[in-house]
Scaffold this motif. Structure first.
Motif, PDB file in Angstrom:
ATOM      1  N   LYS A 244       0.830  -1.211   0.000  1.00 60.38           N
ATOM      2  CA  LYS A 244       0.000   0.000   0.000  1.00 60.38           C
ATOM      3  C   LYS A 244       0.862   1.258   0.000  1.00 60.38           C
ATOM      4  N   ALA A 245       1.942   1.246   0.775  1.00 63.84           N
ATOM      5  CA  ALA A 245       2.840   2.406   0.797  1.00 63.84           C
ATOM      6  C   ALA A 245       3.443   2.650  -0.584  1.00 63.84           C
ATOM      7  N   ARG A 246       3.775   1.584  -1.284  1.00 65.45           N
ATOM      8  CA  ARG A 246       4.335   1.739  -2.631  1.00 65.45           C
ATOM      9  C   ARG A 246       3.277   2.218  -3.620  1.00 65.45           C
ATOM     10  N   VAL A 247       2.066   1.681  -3.535  1.00 65.53           N
ATOM     11  CA  VAL A 247       1.003   2.059  -4.476  1.00 65.53           C
ATOM     12  C   VAL A 247       0.628   3.533  -4.291  1.00 65.53           C
ATOM     13  N   MET A 248       0.572   3.987  -3.057  1.00 62.47           N
ATOM     14  CA  MET A 248       0.193   5.380  -2.800  1.00 62.47           C
ATOM     15  C   MET A 248       1.260   6.369  -3.268  1.00 62.47           C
ATOM     16  N   SER A 249       2.506   5.906  -3.391  1.00 63.66           N
ATOM     17  CA  SER A 249       3.571   6.792  -3.869  1.00 63.66           C
ATOM     18  C   SER A 249       3.748   6.766  -5.382  1.00 63.66           C
ATOM     19  N   MET A 250       2.989   5.924  -6.072  1.00 64.77           N
ATOM     20  CA  MET A 250       3.089   5.829  -7.534  1.00 64.77           C
ATOM     21  C   MET A 250       2.420   7.025  -8.194  1.00 64.77           C
ATOM     22  N   ASP A 251       3.003   7.472  -9.290  1.00 65.48           N
ATOM     23  CA  ASP A 251       2.459   8.610 -10.034  1.00 65.48           C
ATOM     24  C   ASP A 251       1.359   8.107 -10.965  1.00 65.48           C
ATOM     25  N   PRO A 252       0.105   8.477 -10.751  1.00 69.64           N
ATOM     26  CA  PRO A 252      -0.983   7.987 -11.618  1.00 69.64           C
ATOM     27  C   PRO A 252      -0.894   8.506 -13.045  1.00 69.64           C
ATOM     28  N   ARG A 253      -0.105   9.567 -13.290  1.00 71.27           N
ATOM     29  CA  ARG A 253       0.022  10.096 -14.646  1.00 71.27           C
ATOM     30  C   ARG A 253       0.721   9.121 -15.580  1.00 71.27           C
ATOM     31  N   LEU A 254       1.541   8.225 -15.024  1.00 74.32           N
ATOM     32  CA  LEU A 254       2.198   7.225 -15.869  1.00 74.32           C
ATOM     33  C   LEU A 254       1.187   6.241 -16.442  1.00 74.32           C
ATOM     34  N   GLU A 255       0.237   5.832 -15.622  1.00 72.08           N
ATOM     35  CA  GLU A 255      -0.811   4.935 -16.115  1.00 72.08           C
ATOM     36  C   GLU A 255      -1.741   5.666 -17.077  1.00 72.08           C
ATOM     37  N   GLU A 256      -2.001   6.936 -16.798  1.00 71.23           N
ATOM     38  CA  GLU A 256      -2.822   7.717 -17.721  1.00 71.23           C
ATOM     39  C   GLU A 256      -2.122   7.880 -19.069  1.00 71.23           C
ATOM     40  N   ALA A 257      -0.802   8.057 -19.044  1.00 72.22           N
ATOM     41  CA  ALA A 257      -0.056   8.156 -20.299  1.00 72.22           C
ATOM     42  C   ALA A 257      -0.128   6.860 -21.089  1.00 72.22           C
ATOM     43  N   ALA A 258      -0.091   5.717 -20.401  1.00 64.99           N
ATOM     44  CA  ALA A 258      -0.207   4.435 -21.099  1.00 64.99           C
ATOM     45  C   ALA A 258      -1.574   4.276 -21.738  1.00 64.99           C
ATOM     46  N   ARG A 259      -2.624   4.712 -21.051  1.00 65.27           N
ATOM     47  CA  ARG A 259      -3.968   4.634 -21.639  1.00 65.27           C
ATOM     48  C   ARG A 259      -4.122   5.607 -22.802  1.00 65.27           C
ATOM     49  N   ASP A 260      -3.459   6.763 -22.703  1.00 63.08           N
ATOM     50  CA  ASP A 260      -3.506   7.709 -23.823  1.00 63.08           C
ATOM     51  C   ASP A 260      -2.823   7.161 -25.065  1.00 63.08           C
ATOM     52  N   LEU A 261      -1.878   6.247 -24.849  1.00 59.48           N
ATOM     53  CA  LEU A 261      -1.174   5.614 -25.971  1.00 59.48           C
ATOM     54  C   LEU A 261      -1.863   4.322 -26.405  1.00 59.48           C
ATOM     55  N   TYR A 262      -3.174   4.218 -26.070  1.00 59.68           N
ATOM     56  CA  TYR A 262      -4.046   3.127 -26.522  1.00 59.68           C
ATOM     57  C   TYR A 262      -3.682   1.776 -25.913  1.00 59.68           C
ATOM     58  N   ALA A 263      -3.113   1.783 -24.716  1.00 55.68           N
ATOM     59  CA  ALA A 263      -2.874   0.537 -24.004  1.00 55.68           C
ATOM     60  C   ALA A 263      -4.144   0.132 -23.269  1.00 55.68           C
ATOM     61  N   GLY A 264      -4.489  -1.150 -23.346  1.00 54.22           N
ATOM     62  CA  GLY A 264      -5.666  -1.640 -22.663  1.00 54.22           C
ATOM     63  C   GLY A 264      -5.434  -1.764 -21.170  1.00 54.22           C
ATOM     64  N   PRO A 265      -6.493  -2.066 -20.395  1.00 54.84           N
ATOM     65  CA  PRO A 265      -6.330  -2.193 -18.935  1.00 54.84           C
ATOM     66  C   PRO A 265      -5.335  -3.276 -18.538  1.00 54.84           C
ATOM     67  N   VAL A 266      -5.404  -4.424 -19.235  1.00 50.50           N
ATOM     68  CA  VAL A 266      -4.491  -5.524 -18.891  1.00 50.50           C
ATOM     69  C   VAL A 266      -3.055  -5.162 -19.252  1.00 50.50           C
ATOM     70  N   GLN A 267      -2.874  -4.589 -20.432  1.00 44.43           N
ATOM     71  CA  GLN A 267      -1.533  -4.199 -20.858  1.00 44.43           C
ATOM     72  C   GLN A 267      -0.959  -3.105 -19.964  1.00 44.43           C
TER      73      GLN A 267
END
Length: 276
Positions: A165-188
């Motif tokens: 949980k400590a690691r997940v809360m420190s993760m930058d959500p913009r990285l996952e948003e950038a992956a979705r913007d590049l047409y990556a699916g949820p699993v990918q």
């Protein structure tokens, strides 16, 4: 002039101590923590005159050449490793899912869940062990490998959740948003971005879970069957009549394996940072 030089010389050591106080205290603390391991390592090469390996007698490698020379020691070690491995796998899997749920989602009872996660960590082990033993006794579950495994999973789960949980809360959500913007699916996105970012916390929780499970005695004592003997239980029983030197050998080997795993992780992480 000479008085000023004398004063400067007397002040110089004080300044040096102020500059290096943190390093000195850290080094002293590290030496204090590692001193018992050094003693265990040293006495693994001892050949005691009697049953107790408390006084240095003669240098010998007999215990290292025959680590399973004591009856029931290696079977108990194998049982502890087996329990720790399965407890780590289940606790890491369940704890990772729970950590993501508590860190990323809103649901009813989330505050209560967060509070309950810390309860096994704050609760004395004797209370948790006795409670689980009473539960298994009332439900007529036979004590043995399964009850030890369930108890260790329940005990290690909280530590995995806190680490992940400590690691997940420190993760930058913009990285996952950038992956979705590049047409990556949820699993990918999960396999390529989320999981690699959370991997250090998951690894830390898994290593902590394995160490706690392998080392546990109190909870195991309450939930073990008459034919299940783990390595900590063997050491406790052997201490009543004399701890064999082979116990020091196993402790030294486990220490070096843990150090090798940590150093390997640090080397791998440093190479990734240089290459990345």
């Amino acid at each position: 002039m000479s008085t000023n030089r004398t004063t400067a010389r007397s002040i110089a050591p004080v300044r040096w101590l102020r500059r290096n106080a943190v390093v000195l205290v850290g080094t002293a603390s590290l030496v204090y923590l590692l001193l018992p391991n050094a003693v265990v390592m040293l006495f693994s090469f001892n050949k005691p005159a009697g049953r107790f390996n408390y006084e240095w007698r003669t240098f010998s490698t007999d215990a290292w050449t025959d680590p399973c020379g004591v009856a029931d020691m290696c079977p108990s070690l194998g049982l502890s490793l087996q329990v720790a491995l399965f407890a780590t796998l289940f606790a890491t899997a369940f704890g990772t899912f729970a950590a993501f749920a508590l860190a990323r989602y809103r649901f009813r009872g989330k505050g209560t869940g967060n509070a309950l996660i810390f309860l096994p960590m704050a609760m004395p082990e004797v209370v948790m062990g006795a409670s689980l033993g009473t539960l298994f006794l009332n439900t007529r579950v036979g004590f043995g490998f399964v009850t030890i495994l369930i108890a260790h999973i329940m005990f290690c789960l909280s530590f995995v959740v806190v680490a992940v949980k400590a690691r997940v809360m420190s993760m930058d959500p913009r990285l996952e948003e950038a992956a979705r913007d590049l047409y990556a699916g949820p699993v990918q996105t999960f396999w390529r971005v989320t999981l690699p970012l959370a991997a250090p916390g998951i690894a830390a929780g898994a290593m902590l879970s394995f160490a706690l499970s392998f080392d546990d005695f109190i909870i195991t004592q309450f939930n073990a069957g008459p034919s299940t003997l783990t390595f900590p239980m063997f050491v406790w029983g052997a201490a009543q009549r004399g701890v064999p030197v082979q116990v020091n050998v196993i402790g030294t080997a486990m220490f070096f394996i843990a150090v090798a795993i940590v150093l390997g992780g640090q080397i791998t992480a440093s190479r990734r940072r240089r290459n990345g």
